[in-house]
Design a protein around this motif. Structure first.
Motif, PDB file in Angstrom:
ATOM      1  N   VAL B  63      -5.853  -2.409   7.544  1.00  0.00           N
ATOM      2  CA  VAL B  63      -5.690  -1.430   6.455  1.00  0.00           C
ATOM      3  C   VAL B  63      -5.070  -2.079   5.216  1.00  0.00           C
ATOM      4  O   VAL B  63      -5.485  -1.794   4.082  1.00  0.00           O
ATOM      5  N   ASP B  64      -4.085  -2.956   5.397  1.00  0.00           N
ATOM      6  CA  ASP B  64      -3.412  -3.599   4.247  1.00  0.00           C
ATOM      7  C   ASP B  64      -4.389  -4.404   3.394  1.00  0.00           C
ATOM      8  O   ASP B  64      -4.126  -4.674   2.230  1.00  0.00           O
ATOM      9  N   GLY B 226       6.161  -4.217  -8.137  1.00  0.00           N
ATOM     10  CA  GLY B 226       7.284  -3.502  -7.545  1.00  0.00           C
ATOM     11  C   GLY B 226       7.802  -4.178  -6.286  1.00  0.00           C
ATOM     12  O   GLY B 226       8.589  -3.618  -5.550  1.00  0.00           O
ATOM     13  N   SER B 227       7.339  -5.382  -6.025  1.00  0.00           N
ATOM     14  CA  SER B 227       7.798  -6.145  -4.854  1.00  0.00           C
ATOM     15  C   SER B 227       8.058  -7.582  -5.293  1.00  0.00           C
ATOM     16  O   SER B 227       7.411  -8.058  -6.229  1.00  0.00           O
ATOM     17  N   ASN B 228       9.003  -8.237  -4.646  1.00  0.00           N
ATOM     18  CA  ASN B 228       9.353  -9.642  -4.983  1.00  0.00           C
ATOM     19  C   ASN B 228       9.584  -9.849  -6.484  1.00  0.00           C
ATOM     20  O   ASN B 228       9.262 -10.909  -7.018  1.00  0.00           O
ATOM     21  N   SER B 229      10.121  -8.841  -7.155  1.00  0.00           N
ATOM     22  CA  SER B 229      10.158  -8.894  -8.622  1.00  0.00           C
ATOM     23  C   SER B 229      11.025 -10.007  -9.189  1.00  0.00           C
ATOM     24  O   SER B 229      10.873 -10.379 -10.348  1.00  0.00           O
ATOM     25  N   PHE B 237       1.283 -11.380   0.112  1.00  0.00           N
ATOM     26  CA  PHE B 237       0.787 -10.401   1.075  1.00  0.00           C
ATOM     27  C   PHE B 237      -0.053  -9.307   0.408  1.00  0.00           C
ATOM     28  O   PHE B 237       0.093  -9.022  -0.777  1.00  0.00           O
ATOM     29  N   CYS B 238      -0.912  -8.716   1.222  1.00  0.00           N
ATOM     30  CA  CYS B 238      -1.759  -7.614   0.774  1.00  0.00           C
ATOM     31  C   CYS B 238      -1.076  -6.291   1.068  1.00  0.00           C
ATOM     32  O   CYS B 238      -0.348  -6.194   2.047  1.00  0.00           O
ATOM     33  N   PRO B 239      -1.320  -5.249   0.279  1.00  0.00           N
ATOM     34  CA  PRO B 239      -2.257  -5.210  -0.846  1.00  0.00           C
ATOM     35  C   PRO B 239      -1.685  -5.747  -2.164  1.00  0.00           C
ATOM     36  O   PRO B 239      -2.430  -5.946  -3.112  1.00  0.00           O
ATOM     37  N   ASP B 240      -0.353  -6.009  -2.207  1.00  0.00           N
ATOM     38  CA  ASP B 240       0.290  -6.327  -3.490  1.00  0.00           C
ATOM     39  C   ASP B 240      -0.356  -7.517  -4.214  1.00  0.00           C
ATOM     40  O   ASP B 240      -0.436  -7.537  -5.436  1.00  0.00           O
TER      41      ASP B 240
END
Ligand SMILES: Cc1ncc(COP(=O)(O)O)c(C=O)c1O
Lengths: 77, 376
Positions: B63-64, B226-229, B237-240
């Motif tokens: 899903v990711d 909004g991640s690892n900013s 990583f997915c989906p980011d």
């Protein structure tokens, strides 16, 4: 059995929103007491969301998350 | 009477829930992640529910690795331009859309990546026997349009993947997702592009892709996730990895409304086959369909012999209010394969909302315009 004191509360921090939403569903299904909260700034400068759970459910939550390979970190608050 | 036969361009009507879900979003607001108040959590949950439902349509448990884009054109550009080419050789199906053809041409001019057409029959069906005897050891990538947007031919993806083995396989599922079964995991599809506004019956502006191994492709868009900013590099990583910037959340809500309320097919397959048969019997019309009805979807085209395509199309609308698409359908490569280039064809594409009487009516309108033009 666990290092987690039942009277404390913990936050679980994830790498992505995708994982937060997936984990929230799982924790909700288990019927655990939880809350969506901002990630505290001493843990990450990220202003995203994480999940706060109580000491009674944290050990089982951790096992469930590991079972489906969701990477996470747990911090006492 | 439903006179709209241009569903391969964009489907219409939409399930009414598409509008309702969009309205809900406009009233509730909220973005994806980046904060923790309930409005954001609700919107993020809907985005993830949509991703999950899409994974079912695609037939994957990963899903990711289902990524949102604006449409399949942006998805295909990411996949084609972000891929790293070792041998600089790609094989494509003979029925590709410009969403593949143009990025490929750009790669050819900018990086010297060459593309060639897979062996095929005269309707564009990939010839599996000839494919088996092809030398494939220096091919980087194989791209196949699952369902042609011109003659509606369905390619045998499972058999193709079995023959090409480990070579990364991109499927353009723009016309197929929501209409023709897709089993990405079972068939071993490596990457798949889709769009929300055609067979899935969602709004425009939302689409995406599936990528089994995200390492194969470099992202095209860099920005906030909004991640690892704290880092200036995109997360791996997915989906980011492929979703920098605020996504079309309004479109995602609309798509979710569609996915939860897919219309059941109202017309019968017999009525459809009869329509094809009757048109085939008309003189002076070249019919663009697959050689075998087994491989036929709900899209087909006709090319009148001695009449302009634009005139036929115009009369269908002016006299009968039938909405169809004439010309090349953004697919010069397909029309070259089918020997209908550069004149093009008139394309008819059905929706699950059509009924047998809509199809009968369409037939009478086609016959009427054909007769008027013949007697001129
Ligand atoms: C086969 C095929 N690929 C790609 C596309 C592009 O879809 P979109 O315009 O939604 O990006 C279309 C639609 O026209 C199509 O029919």
């Amino acid at each position: 059995m666990s290092d987690y004191s039942p009277n404390s509360r913990f936050i679980i921090v994830f790498i992505s929103i995708h994982d937060v939403i997936k984990s929230e569903r799982l924790i909700k299904e288990k019927g655990f007491d939880y809350q969506i909260v901002p990630v505290p700034s001493n843990i990450s400068s990220e202003c995203g969301m994480c999940i706060e759970v109580d000491g009674k459910s944290i050990a089982e939550t951790k096992i469930e998350l590991e079972n489906i390979n969701i990477f996470h970190n747990i911090y006492p608050i | 009477m439903n006179l709209y036969f241009d569903n391969a361009s964009t489907s219409f009507p939409k399930p009414q829930e598409v509008g309702e879900f969009i309205n809900t979003y406009l009233n509730q607001g909220g973005t994806y992640g980046r904060a923790a108040y309930p409005r954001v959590f609700e919107a993020s949950k809907m985005v993830e529910e949509t991703r999950f439902m899409l994974s079912k349509y695609i037939g994957t448990s990963l899903v990711d690795n289902v990524i949102f884009t604006f449409n399949s054109t942006s998805a295909l550009n990411t996949l084609i331009q972000g891929f790293s080419y070792k041998y600089k050789k790609i094989l494509i199906s003979p029925l590709e859309h410009n969403a593949v053809g143009r990025p490929l041409e750009f790669m050819k001019v900018s990086q010297g990546v060459n593309y060639q057409t897979l062996p095929h029959d005269d309707d564009g069906l990939i010839n599996l026997d000839k494919l088996k005897s092809l030398k494939l050891n220096d091919i980087d990538l194989i791209i196949v349009n699952h369902v042609s947007n011109v003659n509606g031919l369905i390619q045998p993806l499972k058999d193709i993947k079995r023959i090409i083995g480990e070579i990364p396989f991109i499927v353009d599922a723009s016309q197929s997702l929501g209409k023709v079964p897709v089993l990405a995991d079972e068939w071993g599809i490596d990457m798949l592009a889709f769009t929300g506004h055609k067979g899935l019956n969602g709004p425009t502006g939302i689409g995406g892709f599936f990528i089994r191994n995200p390492k194969l492709v470099e992202p095209m868009i860099y920005g906030g996730t909004g991640s690892n900013s704290e880092k200036l590099v995109l997360p791996k990583f997915c989906p980011d990895r492929f979703e920098a910037g605020t996504q079309n959340i309004m479109g995602i809500y609309g798509l979710l409304g569609a996915l939860k309320n897919q219309p059941k097919i109202k017309y019968t397959i017999d009525a459809y086959y009869l329509l094809l048969q009757r048109i085939k019997e008309l003189s002076d019309i070249k019919m663009l369909i697959s050689n075998s009805l087994e491989n036929q979807s709900d899209v087909f085209s006709i090319q009148p012999n001695n009449v302009e395509v634009s005139l036929f199309t115009k009369l269908l609308y002016d006299i009968h209010k039938i909405e169809v698409r004439g010309g090349l359908q953004c697919s010069p490569l397909t029309h070259i394969t089918l020997d209908t280039f550069p004149k093009g064809a008139i394309r008819f594409s059905l929706s699950n909302f059509h009924t047998d009487s809509d199809l009968n009516h369409l037939l009478s309108c086609i016959i009427d315009i054909h007769e008027r033009l013949q007697s001129k």
